[in-house]
Design a protein around this motif. Structure first.
Motif, PDB file in Angstrom:
ATOM      1  N   PHE A  87     139.427  54.758 116.460  1.00  0.00           N
ATOM      2  CA  PHE A  87     138.162  55.227 115.930  1.00  0.00           C
ATOM      3  C   PHE A  87     137.514  54.058 115.185  1.00  0.00           C
ATOM      4  CE2 PHE A  87     138.038  59.929 116.185  1.00  0.00           C
ATOM      5  CZ  PHE A  87     139.314  60.175 116.659  1.00  0.00           C
ATOM      6  N   ARG A  88     136.231  54.196 114.948  1.00  0.00           N
ATOM      7  CA  ARG A  88     135.559  53.238 114.068  1.00  0.00           C
ATOM      8  C   ARG A  88     134.536  53.970 113.222  1.00  0.00           C
ATOM      9  NH1 ARG A  88     132.053  49.722 118.512  1.00  0.00           N
ATOM     10  NH2 ARG A  88     130.490  51.342 119.003  1.00  0.00           N
ATOM     11  N   GLN A  89     134.280  53.374 112.062  1.00  0.00           N
ATOM     12  CA  GLN A  89     133.289  53.943 111.164  1.00  0.00           C
ATOM     13  C   GLN A  89     132.483  52.827 110.541  1.00  0.00           C
ATOM     14  OE1 GLN A  89     134.848  56.657 108.214  1.00  0.00           O
ATOM     15  NE2 GLN A  89     132.838  57.581 107.942  1.00  0.00           N
ATOM     16  N   ALA A  90     131.192  52.840 110.831  1.00  0.00           N
ATOM     17  CA  ALA A  90     130.261  51.890 110.246  1.00  0.00           C
ATOM     18  C   ALA A  90     129.669  52.500 108.979  1.00  0.00           C
ATOM     19  CB  ALA A  90     129.163  51.560 111.245  1.00  0.00           C
ATOM     20  N   TYR A 105     147.712  61.724 112.242  1.00  0.00           N
ATOM     21  CA  TYR A 105     148.143  60.556 111.466  1.00  0.00           C
ATOM     22  C   TYR A 105     147.137  59.428 111.648  1.00  0.00           C
ATOM     23  CZ  TYR A 105     152.544  63.092 111.490  1.00  0.00           C
ATOM     24  OH  TYR A 105     153.497  64.057 111.344  1.00  0.00           O
ATOM     25  N   TRP A 106     146.918  58.701 110.550  1.00  0.00           N
ATOM     26  CA  TRP A 106     145.910  57.646 110.534  1.00  0.00           C
ATOM     27  C   TRP A 106     146.469  56.387 109.884  1.00  0.00           C
ATOM     28  CZ3 TRP A 106     140.943  58.115 112.478  1.00  0.00           C
ATOM     29  CH2 TRP A 106     140.572  59.388 112.899  1.00  0.00           C
ATOM     30  N   GLY A 107     145.990  55.251 110.377  1.00  0.00           N
ATOM     31  CA  GLY A 107     146.250  54.002 109.686  1.00  0.00           C
ATOM     32  C   GLY A 107     145.234  53.791 108.581  1.00  0.00           C
ATOM     33  N   GLN A 108     145.356  52.686 107.885  1.00  0.00           N
ATOM     34  CA  GLN A 108     144.496  52.412 106.735  1.00  0.00           C
ATOM     35  C   GLN A 108     143.180  51.761 107.154  1.00  0.00           C
ATOM     36  OE1 GLN A 108     146.861  50.437 107.739  1.00  0.00           O
ATOM     37  NE2 GLN A 108     145.981  48.373 107.639  1.00  0.00           N
ATOM     38  N   GLY A 109     143.102  51.280 108.385  1.00  0.00           N
ATOM     39  CA  GLY A 109     141.876  50.672 108.890  1.00  0.00           C
ATOM     40  C   GLY A 109     141.868  49.163 108.766  1.00  0.00           C
ATOM     41  N   THR A 110     141.115  48.541 109.660  1.00  0.00           N
ATOM     42  CA  THR A 110     140.933  47.093 109.631  1.00  0.00           C
ATOM     43  C   THR A 110     139.463  46.787 109.897  1.00  0.00           C
ATOM     44  OG1 THR A 110     141.749  44.973 110.510  1.00  0.00           O
ATOM     45  CG2 THR A 110     141.543  46.774 112.090  1.00  0.00           C
ATOM     46  N   GLN A 111     138.907  45.879 109.123  1.00  0.00           N
ATOM     47  CA  GLN A 111     137.486  45.569 109.213  1.00  0.00           C
ATOM     48  C   GLN A 111     137.199  44.622 110.371  1.00  0.00           C
ATOM     49  OE1 GLN A 111     134.735  46.611 107.128  1.00  0.00           O
ATOM     50  NE2 GLN A 111     133.571  45.622 108.773  1.00  0.00           N
ATOM     51  N   VAL A 112     136.200  44.978 111.157  1.00  0.00           N
ATOM     52  CA  VAL A 112     135.677  44.105 112.203  1.00  0.00           C
ATOM     53  C   VAL A 112     134.211  43.838 111.894  1.00  0.00           C
ATOM     54  CG1 VAL A 112     135.068  43.930 114.650  1.00  0.00           C
ATOM     55  CG2 VAL A 112     137.286  44.884 113.967  1.00  0.00           C
ATOM     56  N   THR A 113     133.862  42.578 111.784  1.00  0.00           N
ATOM     57  CA  THR A 113     132.480  42.193 111.509  1.00  0.00           C
ATOM     58  C   THR A 113     132.015  41.224 112.589  1.00  0.00           C
ATOM     59  OG1 THR A 113     132.848  42.425 109.127  1.00  0.00           O
ATOM     60  CG2 THR A 113     130.892  41.213 109.826  1.00  0.00           C
ATOM     61  N   VAL A 114     130.912  41.583 113.230  1.00  0.00           N
ATOM     62  CA  VAL A 114     130.359  40.764 114.303  1.00  0.00           C
ATOM     63  C   VAL A 114     129.014  40.229 113.843  1.00  0.00           C
ATOM     64  CG1 VAL A 114     129.725  40.651 116.735  1.00  0.00           C
ATOM     65  CG2 VAL A 114     131.515  42.237 115.977  1.00  0.00           C
ATOM     66  N   GLU A 155     126.528  45.578 116.665  1.00  0.00           N
ATOM     67  CA  GLU A 155     126.663  47.033 116.550  1.00  0.00           C
ATOM     68  C   GLU A 155     128.116  47.498 116.552  1.00  0.00           C
ATOM     69  OE1 GLU A 155     122.808  45.813 117.657  1.00  0.00           O
ATOM     70  OE2 GLU A 155     124.666  45.458 118.762  1.00  0.00           O
ATOM     71  N   ASP A 156     129.041  46.626 116.899  1.00  0.00           N
ATOM     72  CA  ASP A 156     130.461  46.971 116.865  1.00  0.00           C
ATOM     73  C   ASP A 156     131.058  46.794 115.473  1.00  0.00           C
ATOM     74  OD1 ASP A 156     130.665  45.326 120.019  1.00  0.00           O
ATOM     75  OD2 ASP A 156     130.702  47.501 119.689  1.00  0.00           O
ATOM     76  N   THR A 157     130.286  46.276 114.546  1.00  0.00           N
ATOM     77  CA  THR A 157     130.765  46.089 113.171  1.00  0.00           C
ATOM     78  C   THR A 157     131.125  47.423 112.555  1.00  0.00           C
ATOM     79  OG1 THR A 157     129.488  44.058 112.837  1.00  0.00           O
ATOM     80  CG2 THR A 157     130.126  45.311 110.867  1.00  0.00           C
ATOM     81  N   ALA A 158     132.360  47.532 112.076  1.00  0.00           N
ATOM     82  CA  ALA A 158     132.857  48.788 111.517  1.00  0.00           C
ATOM     83  C   ALA A 158     134.279  48.572 111.024  1.00  0.00           C
ATOM     84  CB  ALA A 158     132.838  49.896 112.571  1.00  0.00           C
ATOM     85  N   VAL A 159     134.778  49.565 110.317  1.00  0.00           N
ATOM     86  CA  VAL A 159     136.216  49.643 110.051  1.00  0.00           C
ATOM     87  C   VAL A 159     136.841  50.396 111.217  1.00  0.00           C
ATOM     88  CG1 VAL A 159     138.028  50.442 108.510  1.00  0.00           C
ATOM     89  CG2 VAL A 159     135.857  49.618 107.570  1.00  0.00           C
TER      90      VAL A 159
END
Length: 126
Positions: A39-42, A115-124, A91-95
């Motif tokens: 999943f991603r969340q901007a 179950y979920w991970g803590q997330g990783t930031q992606v910045t384009v 537009e793909d920038t998100a956690v």
């Protein structure tokens, strides 16, 4: 105890690539019955599913916005699920989060995943 840990995020220029990895402990991806999704969340937006791989068949699902650019894969030896992201756009920038759910990939709603991970930031950058 089930834990998911994401890695591989970072800053990349538009058109570049990143590879995210989701490592599991407490269960194995292969044969566990858990579908694994990314999943991603901007900022200011809903969390959306971008890709999923089923446990039994290994079937892969992609959101239209990433189809042809992202590839999900499972490494049973390492017990990881990776997301290869090519031709990245601002537009793909998100956690980005990985998640595990027993109801399988046809379920897209975040509430279907247990179950979920803590997330990783992606910045384009543009």
């Amino acid at each position: 105890e089930v834990q998911l840990v994401e890695s591989g995020g970072g800053l990349v220029q538009g058109g570049g690539s990143l590879r995210l990895s989701c490592a599991a402990s407490g269960f194995t991806f292969d044969g566990s019955g858990y579908a694994i999704a990314w999943f991603r969340q901007a900022p200011g937006k809903e969390r959306e599913r971008v890709s999923c791989i089923s446990s039994s068949s290994g079937s892969r699902y992609y959101a239209d916005s990433v189809k042809g650019r992202f590839t999900i894969s499972r490494n049973n030896a390492k017990n990881t699920v990776d997301l290869q992201m090519n031709s990245l756009e601002p537009e793909d920038t998100a956690v980005y989060f990985c998640a595990a759910g027993l109801f399988g990939c046809p379920r897209k709603d975040k509430f279907e995943y247990d179950y979920w991970g803590q997330g990783t930031q992606v910045t384009v950058s543009s």
